[in-house]
Design a protein around this motif. Structure first.
Motif, short mmCIF file in Angstrom:
data_model
loop_
_atom_site.label_atom_id
_atom_site.label_comp_id
_atom_site.label_asym_id
_atom_site.label_seq_id
_atom_site.Cartn_x
_atom_site.Cartn_y
_atom_site.Cartn_z
N VAL A 136 -1.83 14.61 17.05
CA VAL A 136 -2.62 15.26 15.70
C VAL A 136 -2.08 16.71 15.30
O VAL A 136 -1.92 17.61 16.00
CB VAL A 136 -4.05 15.49 15.78
CG1 VAL A 136 -4.82 16.15 14.82
CG2 VAL A 136 -4.73 14.31 16.38
N SER B 137 -8.91 16.06 20.30
CA SER B 137 -10.59 15.86 20.44
C SER B 137 -11.49 16.70 19.41
O SER B 137 -12.58 16.17 19.12
CB SER B 137 -10.77 16.39 21.99
OG SER B 137 -10.59 17.97 21.90
N ALA B 138 -10.71 17.48 18.87
CA ALA B 138 -11.32 18.27 17.67
C ALA B 138 -11.41 17.60 16.61
O ALA B 138 -12.48 17.53 15.77
CB ALA B 138 -10.75 19.66 17.39
N THR B 139 -10.53 16.73 16.14
CA THR B 139 -10.61 15.75 15.17
C THR B 139 -10.96 14.28 15.81
O THR B 139 -11.48 13.56 14.66
CB THR B 139 -9.34 15.70 14.49
OG1 THR B 139 -8.18 15.10 15.37
CG2 THR B 139 -8.75 16.94 14.03
N GLY B 140 -10.92 13.97 16.84
CA GLY B 140 -11.17 12.74 17.11
C GLY B 140 -10.33 11.73 17.01
O GLY B 140 -10.35 10.44 16.82
N LEU B 141 -8.85 12.22 16.39
CA LEU B 141 -8.04 11.22 15.92
C LEU B 141 -6.84 10.96 16.92
O LEU B 141 -5.70 10.21 16.60
CB LEU B 141 -7.32 11.90 14.73
CG LEU B 141 -8.43 12.16 13.48
CD1 LEU B 141 -7.71 12.74 12.42
CD2 LEU B 141 -8.87 10.66 12.99
N ILE C 36 -4.84 7.62 17.57
CA ILE C 36 -3.72 7.17 16.70
C ILE C 36 -2.45 7.76 17.12
O ILE C 36 -1.19 7.38 17.00
CB ILE C 36 -4.02 7.83 15.16
CG1 ILE C 36 -5.35 7.23 14.65
CG2 ILE C 36 -2.88 7.45 14.19
CD1 ILE C 36 -5.70 7.66 13.34
#
Ligand SMILES: Nc1nc2c(c(=O)[nH]1)N[C@H]1C(S)=C(S)[C@@H](COP(=O)(O)OP(=O)(O)OC[C@H]3O[C@@H](n4cnc5c(=O)[nH]c(N)nc54)[C@H](O)[C@@H]3O)O[C@H]1N2
Ligand SMILES: Nc1nc2c(c(=O)[nH]1)N[C@H]1C(S)=C(S)[C@@H](COP(=O)(O)OP(=O)(O)OC[C@H]3O[C@@H](n4cnc5c(=O)[nH]c(N)nc54)[C@H](O)[C@@H]3O)O[C@H]1N2
Ligand code: SF4
Ligand code: SF4
Ligand code: SF4
Ligand code: SF4
Ligand code: SF4
Ligand SMILES: [Mo]
Lengths: 315, 249, 982
Positions: free
Chosen positions: A220, A210-214, A217
């Motif tokens: 993370v 959630s911190a990167t929004g990745l 994929i």
């Protein structure tokens, strides 16, 4: 979070000081403790010393201690500001109460009110301290409903032990009070256990995903930090203590600060004067050790959301 | 002022960062450092610059992450600076009012003349965007290049944050995210721009554009070749008839 | 609106419109070799801010991380500040300051002496500079063939394969057509010289969103991270991948035959007469012109004729086709037939290469199909009329929008030349060279493949006190051109253009120290180097290199390399090994030139060049190296640097030279504003005001081609005429792309024992096997010498985008980003070995062992480890504290790389490509084992060998840096707080 010694000292010392004041007022008003000038003065002086030293020490970690007064301005929104204001305001009734207990009959209405207000404001101040931490969403382990009660409970517990230790110098402690203090101490630590349970079982509030929004994929993971040496955020917020050490320290804190303190208090309540005094002082030492470790852990175990950008997978 | 402005003028200046394009070159980070160390927050102090533990104040830092496992994963370079949140806890926790959010454009700033360096704002910011200057004893942070974006002494085309104008890949965009018609808002809408850690409730103004699916240009895998290729490639073999086109030079 | 009262002023009065600077000067960045245009803001006599110049053709206003850290370069505490003479033993770092007069006298004495006796005793090698047209010229004026710049260890494979094949190359000499390309394939690039242009191009391509970007690279970082498809190939096997793609394209008939027939030598007839001296050479007519088989007339005709229908395949018995020519069995075969023969072989099928490359066969087939689809289904055409070399008018420019770029991941292997040629072959088959959407030449390229002149340095060309007849570097086409003696042994100290490395077009700087130390082929007297950290990060085998630099002759006590002169601007590792130090300025303090004669800054759409002007005056006793070189030239009496009376020809130093030197009449270092009135460009008499004109224009000159000059430059009448007029090419003849390389075949024949000049026996197989006229693949040499089970892992380095080689470490900002390096390893490979993230490991090669800390990642080929290049530092160098992470935690992979391969028949070949001599940095094989010792000291051997003291005049570095504080108004409270304001 980096456990800064000035902050640990401030929160624990002022907590005990405020707690002792509260107990002094309550016990005096209930007539359980004879409020002699000597006793009143000693408790108030020691408490104020702890509170003042704590406040001063908390300014040590400021970049600009000479501007500390500015911290009083934002009481409308900032818990730190509120704490500062509350702490300063609390001096007034405490001092009035002190004057009353020293020079007048402390049982006059003015002094009674002053005492009650001092006790209330002391609790408010401790509550504000708790709220500073409890209001920080970025540190999920602090931002829980248990944090303010914990701050108050530990203030009351360490305050009680402090008061008993001082009082035992002047006056044989009634067993009941020591036993009550033991119960309160155990209760505070029970609360702490509940808190530990809670943070251990809490679902992560934020994740590297959630911190990167990745997250869409996949998992993370940090590949490279922005810089090869640690920056301010990592130094201040990146401190983490290994689970293993934390578990051990928790046990030590609990045994020393909870069980041993309570035992010493029970014993103090059973023994005659000089021994009771000795046991009370031992209880105080245990309590202090326990609370210091507790507070150190409070910081060291807290994980800041920003650490998600530096390799943590969840907070 | 610690209390948040009840209404900004509707302008929400901020950055949009395209993670599909960022190559992780650190240009934005260093150019930010270069501009700002002589700018509004000057200097951005460096400790032990030539020693064992060099570290300093940087308003913008480029992280690298991997998302997903093995070949199918992605490497994503991830620049991170202050997001100029709409509900910034860094502002509300500040006991002095040094940390404030501007009404006019939503920029979050620190007044270095009143900051006491209590660091609480850095505890409150979930994004690690606040930078303490040990030498100055005050908190510093991305100013959104407050001294560039409307600087009358710069030519109009240079009135952009340093990190944006320097980004070689054009992965950074600056504009008014409060205006749904602005270029940045449109970009966010088209590309599904998102907030970092919405669960923290800070409502960041800055947006990130996600990496695009890596398979979007793939063709279907063609049928496997016949069992054997005709061994002879001599003239006359059917297999290479295409070569026998009459060519002119 | 500075006076407006803003509501926000309640909180704080913010000056939103501060005056940025007192003065802005333009110049050219030199934080790397990309040569971006910059604007330097000066305030109160100091540098306030450096930004990209929006008008500049290279960077159009952007600036990379390094460029943005220029201030810290300029104010670095590692700067040298005065000339130095060694007083302690070599390596001790003990120096005494001397005056420039003494320094120049000493150098003149050392050099004058050898020039009178034997100029070859000077080896003059320069590193990452941009004044090769001056330094090369100076060397040939001095009379020594022993000159080169760093290209030999850098990427000569890429340059040479390109030049010999398509008359141009990757590096920064060409670029993808970013605007139009639909499919972009990048091989082995982490950063490249075209740093900003590539980033700008990728940004453009990705923003457009209609093109696919494929990156072939064992590591998925940087550019590869944003690729649409990452192909994590096993290092050293790209040749196989490319040839499998070629196999597929041919198999499916996806080849641009028209392009091949028009622009390449694919229809030229090759003589097949195995076992004869002419085998594999082109069949030529009596006039020496190559022939083709015309299917209209069934005759052998001049291959250049445009009225023919050339046969692209077939086999034509030579005695029938050309009676009287050749042996009875000889046949003539179009070069393209040989291509078909070779690449259709099962050995090059996707299935056959899948295992070695680590890439699934289906995936290779898909990529081939995608290439074909982009080239032939997405053909573009620009409505621009143009005329080809033969005068034919075309109303459109057809584009096959497939573009490629490759760099050191291909070239830093010992099979790099051939792999690079394979990539160019692939481009040719797709018809995608200098067309819209394809790879595009930047002028002065294309040039004939290869262009003249040949390198000078033959015995009759070198004489005491005399300039050489030509430049020391050039392009050779047959064994006769080699610089070897009658025994076949090298004439140059680096053995360039010898059988060790016949096509060593950039020289072999990496062999100089070893050969000079060994006196092989002969001892030298002075090693003169400029801007190259040859004792450290640009040396293979650091440990032995340091020993060789300090080794003495046991009998005389003299150093084996008697005298070393070195010019650097900083206290690099190399300083300690030199005898005489000539301290240079920083890039902001000097005149410089980015010349079309050297490595230009042109774009595919037009020529450009640039200057650097001093924007700030040196505050130390330093001089620009170019000024010093010109002065030395005058003192030594080199003809081109003195007047008829013997006076200095360029008393104004480099600036004077830039304006007044003419290489050929009308052609000088700078192309812009020539002619007395400054009105002619490219060509014209010197113009006294030229530099002023450059400064007025932002320190660069650029011109745009007309739309009809921009594509098919190798065959475009308008372009070729212009290029010839500008002096970029000798004649306006079309440039034929060399699908089949006859020069290589000539060497191959020599390797087989044919011809007048044949290699000594020890070279024969190697030459015969690797000099193939069509691209081949062979395993990197190190693999055949190394026990691959013992050393199962490939070890690579990558350029960090925010650090330039070793010289970024004195930069206070950049070293915060890369202060030490980790060894990156594939997560599953590591876990299989019981290694965890952060573990201390030993990395061992057959040649050495170092310690490192590992970091695990997903995006790296399972057989590969890698690290950032040139981060590890020798303790004490660069004025870093002895406990700096660069020397305590960081490491240099070079300690593990060998410069020589193990002996074969008693001879040790260099660890290089056999064709060009390119250093094979990336052939390295290692094993990674858990470090059994404690992980607290991760320092590595040579960095531990004593701490270099600070050189005289290099002051103690600040402990706190508050750069920028000075720009605050004096009244500001913050000024009063502690720390140094550098
Ligand atoms: N393991 C491994 N090793 C490699 C490579 C690799 O990929 N892997 N790459 C190789 C390649 S391609 C290259 S090009 C080399 C580069 O290696 P080097 O050519 O050694 O490059 P630098 O380390 O930058 O050293 C150049 C020197 O120039 C000095 N310098 C900087 N600015 C100035 C100036 O203005 N004037 C003067 N006079 N001196 C200056 C620096 O202080 C430094 O000492 O490294 C090679 N080494
Ligand atoms: N920031 C910065 N820019 C620079 C430099 C610098 O030091 N710093 N140096 C300049 C110089 S001198 C040079 S020569 C250029 C070099 O620029 P690049 O050509 O980008 O050189 P490297 O960084 O060595 O990157 C080599 C790449 O090839 C990959 N690779 C290695 N082996 C193989 C292989 O077998 N196959 C494939 N497909 N890939 C492989 C590596 O993973 C790496 O990504 O950069 C120039 N630009
Ligand atoms: S400058 Fe642009 S490409 Fe480079 S790291 Fe920053 S955002 Fe990414
Ligand atoms: S990112 Fe952090 S510092 Fe910036 S506004 Fe949001 S909470 Fe505040
Ligand atoms: S450090 Fe400064 S800005 Fe941050 S909360 Fe404290 S006073 Fe406010
Ligand atoms: S907006 Fe300005 S201050 Fe903020 S990160 Fe970009 S360059 Fe730095
Ligand atoms: S790429 Fe960067 S360092 Fe290199 S010349 Fe351009 S701005 Fe300077
Ligand atoms: Mo290089």
């Amino acid at each position: 979070m980096n456990p800064a010694y000035s902050v640990i000292f401030f929160t624990t010392a002022s907590g005990a000081g405020y707690g002792a004041i509260v107990w002094l007022v309550v016990l005096a008003l209930l007539g359980i403790v004879p409020l002699t000038p000597a006793l009143g003065a000693s408790v108030i002086i020691v408490s104020l010393a702890l509170i003042t030293a704590g406040l001063l020490s908390s300014t040590f970690h400021l970049g600009h201690p000479e501007r500390a007064w500015r911290a009083l301005s934002q009481w409308r929104s900032s818990w730190l500001s509120r704490e500062g204001v509350a702490a300063l305001v609390t001096y007034v009734p405490i001092l009035i109460f002190a004057v009353g207990s020293l020079f007048f009959s402390a049982y006059g209405p003015v002094w009674i009110w002053a005492g009650l207000i001092a006790a209330m404001l002391s609790l408010v101040t401790v509550g504000c301290t708790g709220m500073i931490y409890a209001s920080l969403r970025a540190i999920p382990r602090w931002s829980t409903p248990l944090v303010v009660p914990l701050y108050i409970a530990f203030a009351m517990s360490t305050g009680a032990v402090l008061l008993i230790a001082i009082a035992s110098l002047f006056w044989p402690t009634p067993g009941l009070i020591a036993w009550c203090a033991a119960v309160i101490t155990l209760a505070a630590w029970m609360l702490k256990i509940a808190y530990w349970r809670q943070i251990d079982n809490a679902k992560p509030v934020a994740t590297a995903e959630s911190a990167t929004g990745l997250g869409a994929i996949g998992t993370v993971r940090l590949l490279e930090s922005p810089h090869s040496s640690e920056n301010y955020v990592m130094r201040e917020m990146g401190y983490t203590i290994a689970r293993k050490h934390a578990a051990r320290l928790r046990k030590i804190a609990l045994v020393v600060g909870g069980v041993a303190t309570a035992l010493a208090l029970v014993i103090a309540g059973l023994l005659p004067a000089p021994f009771a005094t000795a046991a009370s002082i031992v209880a105080l030492i245990f309590a202090a050790m326990g609370i210091l470790i507790e507070r150190w852990l409070f910081f060291a175990e807290a994980r800041h959301a920003a650490s998600l950008y530096y390799g943590a997978s969840e907070v | 002022m610690t209390s948040l402005p009840t209404a900004t003028d509707g302008r929400k200046l901020g950055l949009v960062i395209d993670l599909d394009i960022c190559v992780g070159c650190h240009a934005c980070a260093v150019n930010c450092k270069e501009w700002n160390t002589g700018g509004h927050s000057a200097p951005l102090t460096d400790e032990e610059p030539y020693g064992a533990d060099p570290h300093g104040v940087w308003f913008n830092r480029v992280h690298s992450f991997e998302a997903g496992d093995g070949d199918s994963g992605r490497t994503v370079h991830f620049p991170r600076s202050c997001l100029h949140c709409e509900e910034p806890a860094c502002v509300t926790v500040c006991p002095t009012g040094a940390s404030y959010k501007r009404e006019g454009d939503g920029i979050v700033l620190v007044n270095a003349d009143t900051c006491i360096g209590c660091k609480l704002c850095s505890w409150a910011c979930p994004y690690g965007a606040r930078e303490y200057d040990y030498a100055d004893g005050v908190m510093k942070k991305c100013t959104l290049c407050i001294d560039r974006i409307e600087n009358q002494h710069l030519p109009p085309e240079d009135r952009l944050p340093a990190c944006v104008s320097t980004c070689p890949a054009s992965a950074r965009h600056f504009g008014d995210l409060g205006d749904p018609n602005s270029d940045v808002s449109q970009l966010v809408a088209e590309r599904g721009g998102y907030d970092l850690m919405p669960e923290m409730g800070m409502q960041p103004v800055n947006k990130y554009l996600p990496p695009r699916a890596s398979t979007r240009h793939d063709l279907e895998t063609p049928a496997p070749p016949p069992e054997t290729i005709p061994a002879s490639t001599d003239t006359g073999s059917d297999f290479l008839n295409w070569v026998d086109r009459m060519l002119t030079r | 609106m500075p006076d407006d009262i803003r509501p926000d002023d309640r909180y704080e009065k913010v000056d939103q419109s501060p005056v940025v600077s007192d003065e802005v000067k333009t110049t050219t960045c030199y934080m790397c070799a990309c040569r971006c245009g910059i604007k330097v803001h000066l305030k109160d006599g100091a540098i306030r801010y450096i930004e990209g110049n929006r008008d500049h053709p290279i960077n159009k206003g952007v600036l990379c991380a390094k460029g943005s850290a220029g201030i810290m370069q300029h104010y670095s505490p590692a700067r040298l500040s005065q000339p130095l003479r060694r007083v302690g033993p070599r390596g001790s770092g003990e120096f005494e300051p001397i005056s420039w007069e003494e320094a120049l006298d000493t150098a003149t004495e050392w050099l004058g002496d050898i020039r009178r006796r034997d100029p070859r005793k000077l080896a003059f090698f320069t590193g990452r500079d941009q004044s090769q047209s001056l330094t090369g010229f100076w060397a040939s004026q001095f009379g020594t063939p022993n000159h080169a710049a760093h290209g030999g260890f850098c990427s000569v494979n890429m340059a040479a394969a390109g030049i010999y094949t398509i008359g141009g190359s990757f590096w920064e000499f060409g670029e993808p057509d970013w605007e139009n390309t639909k499919y972009f394939m990048m091989f082995g690039v982490a950063e490249d010289h075209d740093s900003n242009p590539i980033k700008m191009g990728l940004g453009k391509l990705k923003t457009k969103g209609d093109a696919k970007f494929v990156s072939v690279n064992p590591v998925r970082t940087g550019y590869s991270a944003i690729a649409d498809e990452w192909v994590g190939i096993r290092p050293g096997t790209d040749g196989l991948l490319v040839m499998a793609l070629i196999h597929e394209l041919i198999r499916t008939g996806n080849v641009d035959l028209d392009f091949l027939a028009r622009y390449t030598n694919s229809h030229w007839l090759v003589r097949r007469a195995p076992g004869t001296a002419d085998d594999g050479l082109f069949v030529r007519g009596r006039d020496g012109k190559p022939l083709a088989y015309d299917r209209n007339t069934d005759q052998l005709v001049d291959a250049a004729r445009i009225d023919i229908s050339p046969a692209m395949r077939g086999r034509f018995p030579l005695h029938e086709a050309a009676p009287g020519d050749g042996g009875s069995d000889a046949e003539a075969v179009p070069a393209f037939q040989l291509v078909l023969d070779r690449y259709l072989d099962e050995a090059y099928s996707p299935d056959a290469v899948a295992e070695q490359t680590g890439i699934d066969a289906d995936r290779i087939r898909r990529i081939a199909a995608e290439l074909a689809h982009a080239a032939f289904e997405q053909e573009i055409s620009l409505d621009v009329e143009w005329t080809d070399w033969a005068g034919r008018k075309h109303d459109k420019i057809i584009g096959r929008p497939v573009s490629m770029h490759a760099m050191r991941g291909i070239s830093a292997h010992s099979n790099g030349f051939q792999t690079c040629r394979a990539i160019h072959l692939l481009q040719m088959l797709l018809g995608s060279i200098d067309c819209p959407g394809g790879f595009r030449y930047k002028p002065p390229f294309p040039r004939p493949a290869p262009p003249g002149p040949k390198p000078a340095g033959k015995p009759h060309q070198v004489a005491p006190g005399t300039p050489m007849a030509g430049p020391p570097l050039g392009f050779i086409t047959s064994p006769e051109d080699l610089l070897i003696d009658d025994q076949g042994e090298a004439l140059r100290i680096d053995k360039a253009y010898s059988w060790d490395a016949p096509l060593a077009a950039h020289g072999m700087m990496h062999m100089v120290i070893r050969n000079a130390w060994a006196g092989d082929p002969y001892p030298i007297d002075v090693l003169f180097m400029f801007m190259a950290n040859m004792s450290w990060n640009s040396s293979m085998n650091t440990t032995e290199t340091i020993e060789m630099l300090t080794d003495t002759d046991p009998e005389t006590g003299e150093y084996k390399i008697p005298k070393i002169i070195y010019s650097d601007a900083f206290q690099s590792e190399m300083i300690a090994y030199a005898d005489l130090i000539l301290p240079d300025t920083t890039y902001l303090e000097r005149w410089d030139c980015v010349s079309m004669l050297d490595r230009p800054i042109c774009s595919a759409d037009g020529p450009a060049d640039a200057i650097r002007q001093p924007v700030i005056a040196p505050d130390r006793n330093v001089r620009p190296f170019q000024d010093v070189l010109i002065e030395l030239g005058a003192r030594l009496g080199l003809p081109a640097f003195t007047t008829d009376t013997g006076a200095p020809k360029y008393p104004g130093g480099y600036a004077d030279y830039l304006v007044h030197h003419e290489r050929a009449p009308g052609i000088g270092p700078l192309a812009g504003w020539r002619g007395e009135d400054g009105s002619s460009h490219g060509n014209g008499a010197p113009n006294d005001n030229q530099l002023e004109r450059y400064i007025e224009n932002g320190c660069f000159w650029s011109e745009e081609f007309a739309p009809d000059e921009r594509y098919y430059k190798h065959s475009n009448r308008a372009y070729l005429d212009k290029a010839a007029k500008m002096g970029w090419i000798a004649s306006a003849d079309p440039i034929v792309l060399q699908l089949y390389s006859e020069p290589l075949q000539r060497f191959k024949l020599a390797g087989q024992g044919f011809g007048n000049v044949v290699p000594p026996v020890r070279y024969r197989d190697r030459i015969a096997e690797t000099f193939d006229p069509l691209p081949i693949w062979y395993a990197p040499f190190e693999e055949s010498h190394t026990d691959l089970e013992d050393f199962p892992i490939h070890a690579l380095t990558q350029r960090p985008m925010a650090m330039y080689h070793s010289w970024g470490s004195q930069n206070a900002w950049l070293r915060q980003i890369h202060g030490w390096n980790k060894l990156y390893m594939n997560r599953s490979t590591a876990e299989d070995q019981g290694l965890a993230d952060g573990d201390g490991v030993r990395v061992e090669s057959p040649y050495g062992s170092i310690k490192a800390r590992i970091a695990l990642m997903e995006g790296v080929n399972g057989n590969t480890v890698w690290t950032w290049n040139a981060i590890g530092k020798k303790r004490g160098a660069w004025n870093l504290s002895p406990d700096a992470p660069e020397s305590n935690k960081g490491f240099l992979l070079n300690h593990l790389i060998t410069d020589l391969l193990p002996p074969k028949d008693g001879y040790r070949f260099g660890n290089t490509d056999p064709i060009t001599g390119q250093a094979a940095w990336f052939d390295l094989r290692v094993r990674v084992v858990k470090d059994d010792g404690s992980d607290k000291a991760l320092a590595n051997d040579p960095s531990d060998s004593g701490i270099a003291p600070r050189a005289p005049g290099v002051g103690k570095a600040a402990e706190r840096l508050r750069f920028g504080a000075r720009f605050l108004p004096a009244s500001n409270w913050r000024r009063s707080r502690g720390g140094e304001d550098t």
